[in-house]
Scaffold this motif. Structure first.
Motif, short mmCIF file in Angstrom:
data_model
loop_
_atom_site.label_atom_id
_atom_site.label_comp_id
_atom_site.label_asym_id
_atom_site.label_seq_id
_atom_site.Cartn_x
_atom_site.Cartn_y
_atom_site.Cartn_z
N PHE A 1 -3.37 5.20 -0.96
CA PHE A 1 -3.16 5.96 -2.19
C PHE A 1 -4.47 6.63 -2.60
O PHE A 1 -4.59 7.85 -2.60
N THR B 1 -1.71 0.09 2.15
CA THR B 1 -0.58 -0.83 2.03
C THR B 1 0.35 -0.62 3.22
O THR B 1 0.67 0.52 3.56
N SER B 2 0.80 -1.71 3.80
CA SER B 2 1.73 -1.62 4.92
C SER B 2 3.08 -1.10 4.46
O SER B 2 3.60 -1.50 3.42
N LEU B 3 3.65 -0.19 5.25
CA LEU B 3 5.03 0.27 4.98
C LEU B 3 5.98 -0.30 6.02
O LEU B 3 7.08 0.21 6.21
N GLN C 1 0.32 3.21 3.85
CA GLN C 1 0.13 4.17 2.78
C GLN C 1 -1.26 3.97 2.20
O GLN C 1 -1.61 2.87 1.76
#
Lengths: 316, 316
Positions: free
Chosen positions: A137, A127-129, A135
């Motif tokens: 997971f 996931t883009s931060l 990120q």
């Protein structure tokens, strides 16, 4: 990029063993010596639980790493220990992958399209931060899914499998006693609900068939229902099948064999409690759990190989 | 111990509003000012993301706390931000409950019995850490479930609802475009799969009917299918219904009303993006998101009340 079905097929050939070890730990499975050590190193009981689960899993993985192709952590067992439990799940997956094992994330996720995209990022991708950070997971090699919502909820995972080489197993005929409540209902065209789901799985997996002849989109078919499994293998000739129910749930190797293809490939049989808690069955002290698991994994491998031979589906 | 259906019915009467706010945050929904502050306080980008999501949720909750009875965080949106995301989920739920809101954990969990027990501990109850310690991960008031595995996978949650006063919504007819892929298949007795699931839900909820006349075991029925919803309300006269699909997914208040009982109770309508991102629709700067959400929540409440009146099902 290698297709997941090909990766799994190669690992099964390499180990000569179509077993996946479920990693579904409860704190009271873990020997007191490990829990004591975790208590000394952790700040509080929850963190100690997470640490103990991780060390337990590490030793289980070390015990069978040369014997089995894959592990399957069931998310509920980690979620019940909260954030420290989920950190243990994350570390377990990283550790298993670092040892060359494939990881099937048993999460049985299901939701509408936009939410399925978020689950796909969480469990298979990242996931883009914002800016340059992202990120990851779980970063598993494969996920289990529930197809009750139809293609919308499956498509984001298929897209990810095409892009990143992962796989997905969709529930078709589950291993539990009440599987038939909904799955066995008969449609007006004579098919059962689970056969209709199997046809969807065959269709959804068409673009992900690898060199092995199997698709990275597979089905979950309980070993507890061998007659249904024979028929489902015909409906899904090119789909991987994940076979739960062997061991603690009562199915035998001969029951499990119904899900394999004529080439002796295309299926993997799960065992969780029967492997993790082998020391109890063998009457060994808890501290010898890893040795007991290794012995049980060898026995299960031989049991499956013998059953495949009897069925004329020996692994090449 | 108060039955969940009674708690929810009371909160809906108190606020005069059958709305549940979905809390499904993406980092890019959060104003830059909040993200900047989070970056200053956090050790790394992942922790900053978790902090930003939590602060964003806090302000959304504060904006509507006197207006709505419940919030519904969707787990995928937190899982995609890893352990810091799940910590934000946990803190969000604690915060919402401390403000008197009911929390519906939108997790759509499903598994065999022993695993469903672990999920029930994780999301509704708590898990023993041995000796005197225990771990509560989510501690929600209610959970969403998928019933494809039949009663085995549902029973542990029903037991918990009886013991602890929580509730559960089971997927019946979902709001997404491909809901019909499996759910609309017609059985040999003329029922659809989703009607068969609705009958199960009615049966599974029988022991959890409260003073309100509604059961803590409810159903998910998309507002996007009003004709099906009318029929489902008849099949499940005593079950709570959770109605997604209003707003961003295209259903109107008149569509949503089909899921309410003749008394104007028994249903709650979800809105996620249309409430969280109201500032975009209203052309307001991102920093005014909480004000925009409050205005939109009032408009949605009035919209639902008007539609209920038109349908002769006004809230008493």
């Amino acid at each position: 990029m290698v297709n997941f079905a090909d990766k799994l097929t190669n690992k099964i050939k390499e180990t000569g063993n179509p077993t996946v070890m479920g990693l579904d730990p409860m704190l009271d499975y873990v020997p007191a010596s490990i829990r004591r050590q975790a208590s000394l190193e952790a700040a509080d009981p929850a963190e100690a639980a997470g640490l103990a689960l991780y060390w337990f899993n590490q030793q289980l993985i070390d015990a069978v790493v040369d014997l089995i192709p894959a592990v399957k952590p069931q998310f509920a067992y980690y979620e019940q220990y909260g954030v420290p439990g989920l950190a243990a799940l994350q570390k377990t997956i990283t550790y298993a992958q670092s040892k060359g094992l494939l990881v099937i994330a048993d999460a049985k996720r299901n939701d509408i399209g936009s939410t399925a995209e978020a689950y796909s990022r969480a469990i298979l991708d990242q996931t883009s931060l914002g800016e340059s950070a992202s990120q990851s997971f779980i970063g598993a090699d494969c996920i289990t899914l529930n197809g009750y919502l139809g293609i919308d909820g499956i498509k984001p995972f298929l897209d990810q499998c095409l892009k990143g080489g992962q796989g997905a197993y969709i529930l078709v005929r589950t291993s539990n006693p009440s599987a038939g409540d909904l799955q066995d209902l008969v449609l007006n065209d004579g098919r059962t609900v689970y056969e209709a789901m199997a046809e969807k799985v065959a269709q959804w997996g068409q673009d992900l068939i690898g060199q092995s002849g199997y698709s990275s989109v597979g089905a979950v078919v309980g070993a507890t229902w061998p007659r249904q499994a024979e028929k489902l293998r015909q409906i899904m000739p090119h789909n991987l099948i994940l076979v739960p129910g062997y061991g603690a749930q009562g199915a035998t190797a001969d029951d499990a064999v119904a899900s394999f293809g004529p080439d002796g490939q295309g299926a993997i049989v799960n065992a969780s409690r029967s492997l993790m808690l082998a020391y109890k069955k063998q009457g060994l002290p808890a501290d010898d759990f890893a040795t007991a698991t290794r012995l049980e994994a060898i026995a299960m491998r031989d049991d499956l190989r013998d059953a495949l031979k009897r069925a004329g589906r020996a692994i090449e």
